[in-house]
Design an enzyme around this catalytic site. Structure first.
Site, mmCIF file in Angstrom:
data_model
loop_
_atom_site.group_PDB
_atom_site.id
_atom_site.type_symbol
_atom_site.label_atom_id
_atom_site.label_comp_id
_atom_site.label_asym_id
_atom_site.label_seq_id
_atom_site.Cartn_x
_atom_site.Cartn_y
_atom_site.Cartn_z
ATOM 1 N N SER A 1 0.666 -0.906 0.071
ATOM 2 C CA SER A 1 -0.129 0.113 0.267
ATOM 3 C C SER A 1 0.913 1.272 0.095
ATOM 4 C CB SER A 1 -0.504 -0.435 1.593
ATOM 5 O OG SER A 1 -1.941 -0.781 0.713
ATOM 6 N N LYS B 1 -0.327 3.781 -2.786
ATOM 7 C CA LYS B 1 -1.102 4.556 -2.702
ATOM 8 C C LYS B 1 -0.653 6.164 -2.315
ATOM 9 C CE LYS B 1 -4.956 1.582 -0.400
ATOM 10 N NZ LYS B 1 -4.595 0.245 -0.580
ATOM 11 N N SER C 1 -5.540 3.276 4.630
ATOM 12 C CA SER C 1 -5.094 2.301 3.760
ATOM 13 C C SER C 1 -6.497 1.584 3.058
ATOM 14 C CB SER C 1 -3.945 1.418 3.585
ATOM 15 O OG SER C 1 -3.174 0.778 2.820
ATOM 16 N N LYS D 1 2.862 6.807 5.707
ATOM 17 C CA LYS D 1 1.827 5.375 4.928
ATOM 18 C C LYS D 1 2.360 4.212 5.226
ATOM 19 C CE LYS D 1 -1.365 4.174 1.926
ATOM 20 N NZ LYS D 1 -1.447 3.268 3.693
#
Length: 279
Positions: free
Chosen positions: A63, A66, A120, A227
């Protein structure tokens, strides 16, 4: 959020790809922080290397993807207030993870960006890619074009959520991506928001989504961008721009095994840097 709720950790700031002489208090650290992550990079605010471990090995990034998804959406100048309806195509058919955003849920593009970055949320990211002008195929092409423009020559993107193990990069390439992401206030704001209520169903009450990075609640950390991400092939990872002892630094931690390992590695790095800089 399902499986991507785990933690691919990258703490990153400005990476130019060069290592130059500098006056950083962390420029001559001694010893080794003993990290358990397979790849790691730590940079100062000038892009100078503080610590590196296997920084050019290509690995799945889950992820962390993203962040690229968000940059491509924001670069396109799309209407952030536009309502987007979650469709059947947005479901995870790769790993069959679930989501609280059922088919038919409706949120603004701005809210989907927030959930994709903060929590996420896979279906949020998938819907962002699907509704890009030209559709998902054009969106993935734009992701790879953006990567090339940033000098991420060892990176490849295959889907907007990071569920596909063909989303790959290196620690050094991700430093470039995260440096770029810092130029987007919406990304820095969203990735450091602790929680947010949204109302995707007209006939129901609000849903609360939380940030996947537990270090945001730790008073020892001053985080400006973060993140998380996880799939089996990528291990646990985390991204973050942070401030340690008054100095902006960036760290990339990839392929950690153990749910808490990226957080443990982050704390080991911080302890090592503080101890070494004060001796």
């Amino acid at each position: 959020m399902g499986i991507t709720k785990a933690i691919c950790f990258v703490l990153v700031l400005f990476f130019t790809g060069s290592i130059t002489a500098n006056n950083s208090k962390f420029s001559a650290l001694k010893g080794n922080p003993g990290l358990r992550s397979a790849s790691a990079i730590v940079l100062d605010s000038g892009g100078n290397l503080i610590y590196g471990k296997d920084i050019d090995t290509v690995r799945p990034i889950a992820s962390i993807t993203k962040l690229m998804t968000a940059m491509v959406i924001l670069d396109a100048g799309l209407d952030l207030e536009e309502d987007i309806v979650i469709a059947d195509q947005d479901r995870d058919f790769i790993r069959m993870t679930g989501s609280r955003l059922s088919v038919g849920a409706t949120l603004q593009r701005r809210e989907l960006l927030l959930l994709a970055l903060m929590s996420s949320e896979n279906r949020a990211a998938a819907a962002l890619g699907r509704t890009y002008p030209g559709g998902l195929e054009r969106f993935v092409a734009a992701m790879n074009s953006k990567a090339a423009s940033l000098g991420m020559y060892n990176s490849q993107f295959a889907d907007p959520a990071g569920l596909n193990a063909d989303n790959v990069s290196t620690a050094s390439d991700l430093a470039r991506m995260l440096a770029a992401a810092q130029g987007y206030p919406m990304i820095t704001d969203a990735t450091t928001t602790l929680h947010r209520d949204v109302q995707p169903y007209a006939s129901r009450g609000p849903l609360t989504f939380n940030n996947t990075n537990r270090l945001l609640k730790n008073a020892n950390w001053k985080i400006e961008l973060s993140k998380t991400g996880y799939i089996n092939e990528a291990g646990r990872c985390l991204v973050m721009s942070t401030n340690i002892d008054g100095e902006a630094v960036s760290i990339v931690l990839l392929n950690s095994f153990g749910k808490l390992t990226p957080y443990g590695d982050s704390n080991r790095l911080r302890k090592w840097m503080l101890a070494s800089s004060r001796t």
